[in-house]
Design an enzyme around this catalytic site. Sequence first.
Site, PDB file in Angstrom:
ATOM      1  N   SER A   1       2.494  -0.099 -11.919  1.00 31.15           N
ATOM      2  CA  SER A   1       3.007  -1.218 -11.891  1.00 31.15           C
ATOM      3  C   SER A   1       3.367  -1.803 -13.147  1.00 31.15           C
ATOM      4  O   SER A   1       3.130  -1.305 -14.137  1.00 31.15           O
ATOM      5  CB  SER A   1       1.947  -2.233 -11.327  1.00 31.15           C
ATOM      6  OG  SER A   1       2.266  -3.496 -11.446  1.00 31.15           O
TER       7      SER A   1
ATOM      8  N   TYR B   1      -6.009  -6.530 -10.788  1.00 28.77           N
ATOM      9  CA  TYR B   1      -4.951  -5.583 -10.566  1.00 28.77           C
ATOM     10  C   TYR B   1      -4.640  -5.146 -11.617  1.00 28.77           C
ATOM     11  O   TYR B   1      -4.346  -3.682 -11.918  1.00 28.77           O
ATOM     12  CB  TYR B   1      -3.780  -6.397  -9.996  1.00 28.77           C
ATOM     13  CG  TYR B   1      -2.578  -5.486  -9.384  1.00 28.77           C
ATOM     14  CD1 TYR B   1      -2.860  -4.699  -8.327  1.00 28.77           C
ATOM     15  CD2 TYR B   1      -1.460  -5.584 -10.206  1.00 28.77           C
ATOM     16  CE1 TYR B   1      -1.777  -4.082  -7.907  1.00 28.77           C
ATOM     17  CE2 TYR B   1      -0.338  -4.712  -9.610  1.00 28.77           C
ATOM     18  CZ  TYR B   1      -0.605  -3.954  -8.480  1.00 28.77           C
ATOM     19  OH  TYR B   1       0.605  -3.088  -8.020  1.00 28.77           O
TER      20      TYR B   1
END
Length: 686
Positions: free
Chosen positions: A563, A576
Amino acid sequence: MKSLWSNKAAKGLSGIDLVVYTSRLIGANTRLVLWGGGNSSIKTKSVDHAGRETKVLWIKGSGSDMRTIAPKNFTPLRLQDLLPLKQRDAMTDEAMVDYQMKSMLDPKAPKPSIETLLHAFLPPAHIYHTHADAICALTDTPNSRKVVREVFGDGVAVIDYTRPGFLLSKRVAQAYEKNPEITGIILDKHGLITFGETAQAAYQMTIKMVSKAERYAAEKLKGNKVMGALQVKGLPVNKRRTLAAAIAPILRGEVSRNKLMVMRYEDDSALLKFIGSEKAKKLTQIGPFTPDHLMHTRPWPLFVDTKNPGDFKVLTQEIRKGLAAYRKRAADYFNRYKPEGVTMLDPNPRVILIPGIGMFSTGKDDRAATIVHDLYMHTFPVIEAATAIQSYRTISLKETCDFEYWPMENFKLSLLPPEKSFSRKVALITGAAGAIGSAIASAFVEAGASVIVTDLAGEKVFALADKLNEAAGSRQAFAIPMDVGNARDVKRGFEAAALAFGGLDIFISNAGIARTASVDALSLNDWETSLRVNATGHLLTSQAALKIMKAQGLGGAIVVVTSKNVLAPGKDFGAYSASKAAQTQLSRIMAIENASVGIRVNMVTPDGIFEGSGLWSESVREERAKAHGISPDKVEAFYAKRNLLQTPILGHDVAEAVLFLASERAAKTTGAILPIDGGLREAFPR
Ligand code: ZN
């Protein structure tokens, strides 16, 4: 064998439409023809391009399949051109093919069958040629003429084995002229020809003769232990599948030494009984029941000589030993019998039989491996039946080699479309049902790969595989439900994956979840769930993928979808970002550890993707809107605006980058990060 003829369905059909109908009835019965085998024809009157009435032979063109044949697959040829050839004594294959091409009524029609003259020289209007299992069981015997006489009396003609072409066509024509009362012509060690003035009569004769042969074989098989004692029993289903999954990558690595292969596994109980029997080792090494199979199956399968298949270590040694002996035999056979001016084909087996465990078949893709599979599933019952009737005997090794290396047969292969960039490769994608995952999966399918899609249990992952297979027109995708964070699930899932296509070349670690909260408000559960899926899930699936790749010894490519948050974290994304950072660091270590075995590991860092994403649930969207001080419906526009290129990021964009990193074009790149974020200066890798 039941006739599938229906007066209702055939009503109103005539000419080529009727032949298409009847050919499909034949093609629908796998005991008559398989995968492109056999052919059919009709003689009619047509009007040519100049308006002249012409007698025409319509014959099935090269490369079509009776099961799905359509009028466009038939080639029209001028009979008045073909018939005078009957007066000639000899004709080379090249001259015959050239002559046939010049006799075509429509130059755009497919190339006519090599058996065109056989159909032309026989007077009846309708002709069907099949490789019926039961007819071959009668003739794959040492004294086949005696067997045929016993079954059919003098009502049929038998032609000694002759490779298709001019000579066979003449011999068939002569047999018919000698006795026009015959009901069929049997081609020794090859197949059956039936004919009639109507399509129905010719078709019904095929069914009648094959039924008679089937009844005869069944009678001989009754109570007859033709294969001797059962020496190796099929292992219990769970054990044999676990073992097969462990063996598959080793085997795939071995049979892919020349060219990468996809494999299919079969553990049918009748097959297990056959390969576990006393005589299997000897009888499987004789040859295919009709030479038409050679192109797919090669002359013999590899029979792994094992008495104790439950011992993985010993079995692995036996497989390697068997393969070495197989390759030597293939080379000896080639050197001894090779026709002038040919180069040796891949010396690896297409069919691998392992007592107790089952059969692997190989091919350039699942379809090709399935063709080989289907041919062998019909071969072993023919071997049993022929053994019960007399003993199993096929054409000689010289004849086998002549057929296998025959340019006319190999021409069929040249009709296949060129292979795609990821053809022969197997890719597995976790989290495949989501926006990024499904975009990656469909890009791999389009590029020709065999693709295993995994996601949490439920409809979605199966629906995705169905959609991909429908788009591809063949079985190119296989669904496995799997929770990446659950060790048992991953073990079971990768076992199924190893059996789906025989191994793994590309692993895309894509499954992930997003939980949002500021660090002080983050629940322990959200933190642990994020780590379980994004970090531990990545670890478990990577371990399983590496295990398969290393067993194959063919290198590999791993692409990890991490990400933008790893490079430039955003607030409230603590769980996350931290779990994705763990995933990234682990991937870098994997790159370091596996370079020596040719496995590359690279990462892509996409920014937020909204289109169809499961990650961006309504709550995440609302939370992100709040974090950026905008309204939820402005989130897409906000994300698109914040990058240098001012563009939204789509699943397709990620798929393009993933395919590049998985391809040979990125052969010199490992441990790298490729951002897919439209350009974010704070996320430039450094
Ligand atoms: Zn044939």
